[in-house]
Structures are given as structure tokens and as C-alpha cells.
Motif scaffolding. Structure first.
Motif, PDB file in Angstrom:
ATOM      1  N   LEU A  10      13.426  62.799 -39.051  1.00 36.14           N
ATOM      2  CA  LEU A  10      13.160  62.387 -37.673  1.00 36.14           C
ATOM      3  C   LEU A  10      14.359  62.698 -36.782  1.00 36.14           C
ATOM      4  O   LEU A  10      14.215  63.307 -35.722  1.00 36.14           O
ATOM      5  CB  LEU A  10      12.835  60.890 -37.626  1.00 36.14           C
ATOM      6  N   LEU A  20      10.615  62.155 -29.363  1.00 43.24           N
ATOM      7  CA  LEU A  20      10.407  61.226 -30.472  1.00 43.24           C
ATOM      8  C   LEU A  20       8.951  61.278 -30.941  1.00 43.24           C
ATOM      9  O   LEU A  20       8.673  61.249 -32.136  1.00 43.24           O
ATOM     10  CB  LEU A  20      10.804  59.810 -30.031  1.00 43.24           C
ATOM     11  N   GLY A  24       7.849  62.457 -34.694  1.00 45.67           N
ATOM     12  CA  GLY A  24       7.057  61.589 -35.573  1.00 45.67           C
ATOM     13  C   GLY A  24       5.820  62.288 -36.108  1.00 45.67           C
ATOM     14  O   GLY A  24       5.480  62.161 -37.287  1.00 45.67           O
ATOM     15  N   ARG A  25       5.151  63.052 -35.247  1.00 47.10           N
ATOM     16  CA  ARG A  25       3.972  63.797 -35.693  1.00 47.10           C
ATOM     17  C   ARG A  25       4.355  64.864 -36.707  1.00 47.10           C
ATOM     18  O   ARG A  25       3.644  65.082 -37.692  1.00 47.10           O
ATOM     19  CB  ARG A  25       3.246  64.432 -34.509  1.00 47.10           C
ATOM     20  N   LYS A  33       5.559  53.336 -37.722  1.00 44.77           N
ATOM     21  CA  LYS A  33       6.581  53.737 -38.696  1.00 44.77           C
ATOM     22  C   LYS A  33       7.686  54.519 -37.995  1.00 44.77           C
ATOM     23  O   LYS A  33       8.868  54.316 -38.253  1.00 44.77           O
ATOM     24  CB  LYS A  33       5.935  54.581 -39.800  1.00 44.77           C
ATOM     25  N   ARG A  34       7.296  55.425 -37.092  1.00 44.56           N
ATOM     26  CA  ARG A  34       8.272  56.207 -36.337  1.00 44.56           C
ATOM     27  C   ARG A  34       9.219  55.305 -35.559  1.00 44.56           C
ATOM     28  O   ARG A  34      10.429  55.472 -35.606  1.00 44.56           O
ATOM     29  CB  ARG A  34       7.541  57.144 -35.374  1.00 44.56           C
ATOM     30  N   ASP A  35       8.656  54.313 -34.872  1.00 40.43           N
ATOM     31  CA  ASP A  35       9.486  53.402 -34.089  1.00 40.43           C
ATOM     32  C   ASP A  35      10.406  52.574 -34.977  1.00 40.43           C
ATOM     33  O   ASP A  35      11.559  52.318 -34.617  1.00 40.43           O
ATOM     34  CB  ASP A  35       8.614  52.497 -33.226  1.00 40.43           C
ATOM     35  N   TRP A  38      13.201  54.877 -36.089  1.00 37.61           N
ATOM     36  CA  TRP A  38      14.117  55.139 -34.985  1.00 37.61           C
ATOM     37  C   TRP A  38      15.010  53.919 -34.732  1.00 37.61           C
ATOM     38  O   TRP A  38      16.204  54.070 -34.470  1.00 37.61           O
ATOM     39  CB  TRP A  38      13.347  55.520 -33.730  1.00 37.61           C
TER      40      TRP A  38
END
Length: 50
Positions: A10, A20, A24-25, A33-35, A38
């Protein structure tokens, strides 16, 4: 894939100019999950983020 590996991927995508959302994609994680990843990256960087 482990969270540390996902965090590295990421961060690498973002460092290379991806937003962002796009990063994530690209690594195939959900928005949540991405957040979370991060947030962990930012927490580890601490004062450097500000």
C-alpha cells in the motif's frame, strides 16, 4: 498475505503516485482494511506524518 506485507505494498503504491483508493484496489483489499492498514502506517511513522 500478512498485514505487514499489505502495508508495504500500500505504501509503495502511494509513494509512486497512486491515490489511497487506487492503491487499495491494486492490492485487493476492502475500503475498511485499506483504512486500517493506512492508520497503522501513519501510527508507525508518528511525527513524520505531520
Amino acid at each position: 498475505m500478512q498485514d505487514d506485507q499489505l502495508m508495504n505494498l500500500l505504501a509503495e503504491h502511494v509513494a509512486n503516485g497512486a491515490s489511497l483508493a487506487v492503491a487499495g484496489r491494486r492490492i485487493g483489499v476492502s475500503v475498511f482494511k485499506r483504512d486500517a492498514l493506512w492508520a497503522r502506517i501513519c501510527a508507525r511513522l508518528g511525527e513524520q506524518v505531520r
